[in-house]
Enzyme design. Structure first.
Site, short mmCIF file in Angstrom:
data_model
loop_
_atom_site.label_atom_id
_atom_site.label_comp_id
_atom_site.label_asym_id
_atom_site.label_seq_id
_atom_site.Cartn_x
_atom_site.Cartn_y
_atom_site.Cartn_z
N HIS A 19 0.84 -1.09 -0.03
CA HIS A 19 -0.09 -0.05 0.15
C HIS A 19 0.88 1.19 0.00
O HIS A 19 0.74 2.37 0.74
CB HIS A 19 -0.80 0.01 1.22
N HIS B 85 -9.60 1.83 0.71
CA HIS B 85 -9.87 0.74 1.51
C HIS B 85 -10.83 0.54 2.61
O HIS B 85 -10.21 0.17 3.87
CB HIS B 85 -8.22 0.59 2.10
N GLU C 96 -11.59 -3.59 -2.94
CA GLU C 96 -10.68 -2.83 -3.24
C GLU C 96 -10.52 -2.80 -4.74
O GLU C 96 -9.77 -3.47 -5.34
CB GLU C 96 -9.22 -3.11 -2.58
#
Length: 378
Positions: free
Chosen positions: A138, A212, A342
């Site tokens: 991420h 997210h 996601e």
């Protein structure tokens, strides 16, 4: 469309709009109130952090420009009771001071994992933070979820939202190129939360942005194992022990990943040995067509969420790594207390030639749209 805008010295911006719509079959005029509130609540790195509230009269979405984060989604159940349906904290300020597993955040420059924290572009190898075991996750140690975006509320005849921008400079977290990213998060009159991303670069780089949010349509009363899921996905990408795709694209038929017909999540979690953290394949090639990806229902509350996107995959995550976490309203979140959908490119795509490319070149524009539509099934 009528609207008024008032800026208070305290930093609270209030924008209200009254929309009169004439129904096609009945001569009834309906007043619909759209409202945006924007309040400065903190400062981070010398920049103002705002708490935004979008209200269409039926549901509310709360967000902040810190991390481009959705902090609450409040929707009615089949009896009209409004409750928050995402994992979160009580206040925006807590996002600045408490660690969390990316609650509601914008993940980037690259969402999901990159194997061994490195990739190669035009013969040059770029080293990234290994912040998920031996892998990169991420965007690194200080990804887009920890940046203060420049925010600007906006409205039109049927939509209220916040436009946010962030410049990620060349070399930030190891990525090449100055990347200018724009994020729109908006609420429509049809109870749709729409998230749109755009990005441009001055140097060849890689981009994969997503949101997210952890959803729980019970009103975050219990785990989500009783939710009913349907995915329009014929394949998924298997992973190794580090949750890195092996490179295989596997048919869902005969596996716990087959949600083409509605399935109770708890049954599939048990069949898969404890949960999901996998990419469901929605398209083989990129394109602008919006596709209905997922239909989710909580039978008890009657809440329904439908997800649409123009991207190639969706990471389906069932909060396997959330454990004894103190969240909003004094609730303790545990495994499977939320699920993430996601929308994004396939994980570790830069290291798999058979995956859709995450490369963005100068002169090109990265574009990505997600929609979460909320309704009630009586």
């Amino acid at each position: 469309m009528k609207y008024t805008s008032i800026l208070y010295a305290s930093g609270l911006l209030l924008l209200t709009m009254a929309c009169k719509q004439e129904k096609t079959q009945e001569p009834i005029i309906e007043d619909i109130e759209l409202m945006i509130k924007a309040e400065k609540v903190a400062e981070q790195d010398g920049q103002a952090v705002f708490h935004y509230v979008l209200d269409n009269g039926d549901m509310q979405v709360e967000m902040t420009n810190y991390g481009g984060t959705i902090t609450k989604i409040i929707t009615p159940d089949k009896n009209g009771k409004k409750e928050n349906v995402i994992l979160t904290f009580d206040t925006v300020e807590e996002f600045l001071t408490k660690s969390n597993p990316f609650f509601g955040a914008t993940a980037g420059r690259i969402a999901n994992r990159i194997a061994k924290g490195e990739f190669t572009l035009d013969g040059e190898t770029y080293k990234l933070a290994k912040n998920n075991g031996p892998n990169h996750l991420h965007g690194g140690n200080v990804g887009f979820n920890k940046k203060v975006w420049a925010g600007e509320p906006y409205s039109n005849d049927s939509t209220i939202g916040v436009k946010m921008t962030y410049l990620s400079v060349d070399g930030e977290e190891g990525y090449p190129g100055n990347l200018e990213s724009t994020l729109w998060m908006e609420l429509t009159l049809s109870n749709t939360l729409r998230i749109q991303f755009e990005a441009e670069t001055d140097q060849k780089t890689i981009v994969n942005l997503t949101n997210h949010t952890y959803f729980n349509l019970t009103g975050v009363k219990r785990n989500v194992l009783g939710h009913e899921f349907q995915f329009w996905a014929d394949a998924y990408t298997p992973v190794d022990e580090g949750l890195i795709p092996t490179g295989e694209i596997r048919d869902v038929k005969g596996t716990p990943f087959d949600f083409r017909d509605p399935k109770i999540l708890g049954d599939q979690v048990e069949a898969n040995g404890g949960g999901f953290d996998h990419n469901m394949v929605m398209k083989m090639e990129k394109g602008s067509e919006m596709k209905h990806f997922v239909h989710v229902k909580d039978p008890e509350s009657g809440r329904v969420m439908d997800m649409y996107s123009d991207n190639v995959g969706v990471q389906f995550y069932t909060a396997n790594f959330v454990s004894n976490f103190e969240g909003a309203d004094g609730k303790i979140y545990d495994r499977q207390w939320g699920f993430c959908l996601e929308s994004q490119n396939w994980p570790d795509a830069i290291n798999h030639k058979n995956f859709p490319s995450p490369i963005l070149n100068p002169g090109e524009k990265y574009e990505h749209t997600i929609e979460y539509k909320f309704s009630v099934d009586e």
